[in-house]
Design a protein around this motif. Structure first.
Motif, short mmCIF file in Angstrom:
data_model
loop_
_atom_site.label_atom_id
_atom_site.label_comp_id
_atom_site.label_asym_id
_atom_site.label_seq_id
_atom_site.Cartn_x
_atom_site.Cartn_y
_atom_site.Cartn_z
N LEU A 184 1.47 4.11 -3.43
CA LEU A 184 0.56 4.21 -2.29
C LEU A 184 -0.05 2.88 -1.88
O LEU A 184 -0.38 2.67 -0.72
CB LEU A 184 -0.55 5.22 -2.59
N ASP A 185 -0.21 1.99 -2.84
CA ASP A 185 -0.88 0.73 -2.50
C ASP A 185 0.09 -0.35 -2.00
O ASP A 185 -0.30 -1.50 -1.83
CB ASP A 185 -1.67 0.20 -3.70
N THR A 186 1.37 0.01 -1.78
CA THR A 186 2.32 -1.02 -1.33
C THR A 186 2.73 -0.86 0.13
O THR A 186 3.08 -1.84 0.77
CB THR A 186 3.60 -1.00 -2.19
N ILE A 187 2.75 0.37 0.64
CA ILE A 187 3.13 0.59 2.03
C ILE A 187 2.06 1.42 2.72
O ILE A 187 1.58 2.41 2.17
CB ILE A 187 4.48 1.35 2.14
N LYS A 188 1.74 1.02 3.94
CA LYS A 188 0.77 1.77 4.73
C LYS A 188 1.43 3.04 5.25
O LYS A 188 2.47 2.98 5.89
CB LYS A 188 0.32 0.90 5.90
N GLU B 295 4.04 -2.91 13.57
CA GLU B 295 3.33 -2.66 12.32
C GLU B 295 3.97 -3.50 11.21
O GLU B 295 5.17 -3.64 11.16
CB GLU B 295 3.43 -1.18 11.92
N ARG B 296 3.17 -4.00 10.32
CA ARG B 296 3.72 -4.80 9.23
C ARG B 296 3.61 -4.09 7.89
O ARG B 296 3.94 -4.65 6.86
CB ARG B 296 3.01 -6.15 9.16
N HIS B 297 3.10 -2.88 7.89
CA HIS B 297 2.94 -2.11 6.66
C HIS B 297 2.13 -2.87 5.62
O HIS B 297 2.51 -2.96 4.46
CB HIS B 297 4.31 -1.74 6.09
N GLU B 298 1.07 -3.47 6.08
CA GLU B 298 0.20 -4.18 5.14
C GLU B 298 -1.05 -3.35 4.93
O GLU B 298 -1.60 -2.78 5.87
CB GLU B 298 -0.18 -5.55 5.70
N ILE B 299 -1.49 -3.28 3.73
CA ILE B 299 -2.71 -2.53 3.42
C ILE B 299 -3.92 -3.40 3.71
O ILE B 299 -3.97 -4.53 3.25
CB ILE B 299 -2.73 -2.12 1.93
N TRP C 80 9.51 -3.57 4.87
CA TRP C 80 8.83 -3.12 3.66
C TRP C 80 8.86 -4.23 2.59
O TRP C 80 9.78 -5.06 2.59
CB TRP C 80 9.55 -1.90 3.07
#
Lengths: 55, 465
Positions: B389-393, A51-55, B459
Motif C-alpha cells: 500500500l505504501d508504494t503505489i497510490k 499521475e505519477r503514483h507517488e504517495i 510504477w
C-alpha cells in the motif's frame, strides 16, 4: 403479408445498411491514413503524464 | 483530424478519448448485468426451490462484491483498456494476460450473442401474442448486433450515454413492479407458503446446483474496468461506478427474487423464459406488462451494447501489445474507437447468435467469466505483495485483505462444482480450448510481442525485484 413481415424486411435492410456503413468507413479510413498512425496508440500514455503514483 | 497527441520529441499518436464519467461506468457495468435479473437467474429456483434461489442470489452477491472490491482497487491503478488483461500483464505475466484476454473476449462475445438471441425470442413472443406465427427471428438478431456495433463504432460517449438511459429505465421498471405489487396493484397476492411447505425439494445439493444460475444476477459487473482508458478520472470514476453498480444489482436482485417468487409458483418460475415479464403478466395490469416488456428489451440491448464495448477493448489491447496481429490495435482517427476490433468481432457474434443454442452460449460465457474471477484471486495477492500500500497510490483500497480474496476463491471453487454438475462436458472442452490457445501463444505468437513496450505504467519496481 402483415406488419411483422414488413418488419422482417425492414430489419434485413437496416442490418445491411449498418454493416455497409461500417465497412465503407473502415476502408475509407484505412486507405486515407497511414497505418503506423492508426496503430500508434500506447497504453497508459495519458496516465503517465497525469499521475505519477507517488504517495 | 483532431486531438492527436504529439510532442516535439515524440511522433503524433492516436489515443482513445477520455470522455466518460462515473455514471457511464455505472451504465456499462449494470447495463451488461441487469439482463440477468430479467431472465436466467430463475433456473436457480428450478434447481433447488425458493430458498435455494434466495441463497444463490446472496451467495453470488457476496462473490461479486468481492470481485467488485478487488477489481476497484487494482483497476484504479492499472487504468488501461483491456481491464483485467492489462492487470494480468503488469502483475502476473504474458501467458496469464493472454489467457485473461481470451476469457474476456469469449465471455463478452458469447453474452452478446445470447442477448441477440433473446431479442429475437422476445419479438417472437410479442408477434405470437398478436396472432402472428412463424416469425423469422434472424433479421432481428442480426439487426440488434449490427446496430449496436455501429453505435460502438461511432463513439464511446454516445454508446454509453445510450446505455445509461436504457439501463436506468430497465432498473426503474423493476422498482416500479416491486412498489406496485407492495401497494396492491396485483390481482394475485404474494404467496411465500412454499418456503415452509416445500423448503428444499432437492435437498442441500439443490443449493449448490442453484449457484450456477445465481451468477446470472451479477455476471459482467467486472466489465466496468474495460473503460479505464476512456474515463476522465480513472482513479475516482472506476471505483465509484463499480461499487455503485454492485449495490444497484444487489438491490435489484433481491427485489426480483421477492416479486417473482411471491407471484409465480416455484415449479413454473424455475422454467420461465422471462420471469419478470411473466410476473407482470400475473398481476393482470396491462401497464405493468408493457413496462416490464420494455424493461426486458432495454436490459437485453444494454447488455449486448456493453459487451461489444468490452470485448472490442480487450481485443484491441491484445492487438496493441502484439499478443494478436497489430492490425487490431488501431484507433479510429475521428471517432477514437478501436474500430477494427469492433468490426472483426461482429461476424463471430453472429455465428454464435445464429448457429448455437442459447444454453450452450450462456454456459461458455459463464465459464469464461469464472476463469477470470479465479485469476483475480491470486492477481490480488500478487499485487499487494509486489506493490504494498505504501508504494503505489490507489484510488480505492479494499478492506479486510486477504479475506475477500479467500472468500472469492472458495465461492469460485463451489461454482465450478455447480457448473460441473450440469455442464461437465462443456467445462472440460473449454479447458482444452484454453490449453491449446496457450500453447499457440507460447510457441508461436510470443516471438512477435514487443516485450519492453508492453509495460507502460509508471510504477516503482516491485518488492523483491
Amino acid at each position: 403479408m402483415d406488419t411483422w413481415n414488413y418488419l422482417e424486411y425492414a430489419a434485413w435492410a437496416l442490418s445491411a445498411l449498418f454493416g455497409v456503413l461500417m465497412l465503407i468507413d473502415l476502408v475509407r479510413i484505412d486507405t486515407t491514413y497511414d497505418n503506423e498512425l492508426l496503430i500508434s496508440s500506447r497504453e497508459g500514455e495519458i496516465e503517465a503524464t497525469a499521475e505519477r503514483h507517488e504517495i | 483530424m483532431a486531438n492527436v497527441t504529439s510532442t516535439a520529441a515524440e511522433p503524433e499518436r492516436l489515443q482513445l478519448l477520455r470522455v466518460l464519467g462515473p455514471a457511464h461506468i455505472w451504465a456499462l457495468g449494470v447495463g451488461i448485468v441487469l439482463v440477468g435479473e430479467y431472465m436466467g437467474w430463475n433456473f436457480s429456483v428450478g434447481k433447488g426451490g425458493m430458498i435455494a434461489g434466495l441463497i444463490a442470489c446472496w451467495v453470488a452477491g457476496l462473490l461479486y462484491t468481492c470481485v467488485a472490491m478487488i477489481d476497484s482497487e487494482v483497476t484504479s491503478t492499472v487504468a488501461a483498456a483491456g481491464g483485467q488483461y492489462a492487470q494480468a500483464k503488469h502483475i502476473v505475466g504474458p501467458l496469464m494476460a493472454f489467457n485473461v484476454g481470451l476469457f474476456l473476449v469469449m465471455a463478452y462475445t458469447m453474452l452478446e450473442a445470447a442477448n441477440a438471441i433473446t431479442v429475437g425470442f422476445l419479438l417472437d413472443t410479442v408477434a405470437g401474442l398478436q396472432g402472428h406465427t412463424g416469425l423469422n427471428q434472424q433479421p432481428f438478431i442480426i439487426l440488434a448486433i449490427m446496430f449496436l456495433a455501429w453505435l460502438n463504432y461511432r463513439g464511446v460517449l454516445a454508446t454509453l450515454t445510450f446505455n445509461l438511459v436504457i439501463t436506468a429505465i430497465a432498473f426503474l421498471a423493476i422498482i416500479t413492479l416491486f412498489i406496485s405489487v407492495q401497494f396492491g396493484a396485483s390481482n394475485v397476492p404474494l404467496d411465500f407458503s412454499a418456503i415452509t411447505s416445500d423448503p428444499l425439494p432437492y435437498g442441500w445439493v439443490g443449493i449448490v446446483a442453484s449457484l450456477h444460475f445465481g451468477l446470472w444476477y451479477y455476471l459482467g459487473i467486472e466489465g466496468t474496468c474495460q473503460a479505464a482508458e476512456e474515463v476522465r478520472s480513472p482513479a475516482r470514476s472506476l471505483p465509484y461506478g463499480t461499487m455503485a453498480g454492485i449495490m444497484t444489482l444487489l438491490i435489484a436482485a433481491t427485489m426480483t427474487w421477492y416479486v417473482c417468487s411471491g407471484l409465480i409458483p416455484w415449479e413454473y418460475l424455475g422454467q420461465a423464459g422471462t420471469p419478470l415479464f411473466d410476473a407482470a403478466r400475473v398481476t393482470g395490469s396491462t401497464s405493468l406488462m408493457i413496462l416490464l416488456f420494455v424493461g426486458t428489451t432495454f436490459a437485453t440491448l444494454a447488455s449486448a451494447n456493453g459487451c461489444i464495448n468490452d470485448a472490442s477493448r480487450a481485443w484491441f489491447s491484445m492487438g496493441r501489445d502484439r499478443y494478436l496481429p497489430s492490425w487490431f490495435g488501431a484507433v479510429h482517427p475521428v471517432y477514437r474507437t478501436p474500430y477494427r476490433s469492433i468490426v472483426f468481432l461482429v461476424p463471430i457474434a453472429l455465428i454464435f447468435a445464429l448457429g448455437a443454442p442459447l444454453d450452450q452460449v450462456v454456459t461458455f460465457s459463464i465459464l469464461s467469466g469464472l476463469l477470470g474471477y479465479t485469476f483475480m484471486t491470486f492477481n490480488m495477492v500478487m499485487f499487494r505483495n509486489k506493490w504494498p500500500l505504501d508504494t503505489i497510490k490507489r484510488g480505492y483500497v479494499h478492506p479486510f485483505h486477504p479475506l475477500p480474496t479467500i472468500v472469492l476463491l472458495i465461492l469460485c471453487s463451489t461454482a465450478y462444482f455447480a457448473v460441473f454438475l450440469g455442464y461437465g462436458t462443456q467445462l472440460s472442452a473449454m479447458m482444452c480450448f484454453y490449453i491449446v490457445a496457450s500453447l499457440w501463444f507460447h510457441f508461436r505468437r510470443y516471438q512477435f510481442v514487443r516485450r519492453g513496450d508492453q509495460f507502460t505504467m509508471p510504477w516503482p519496481k516491485p518488492v523483491g525485484y
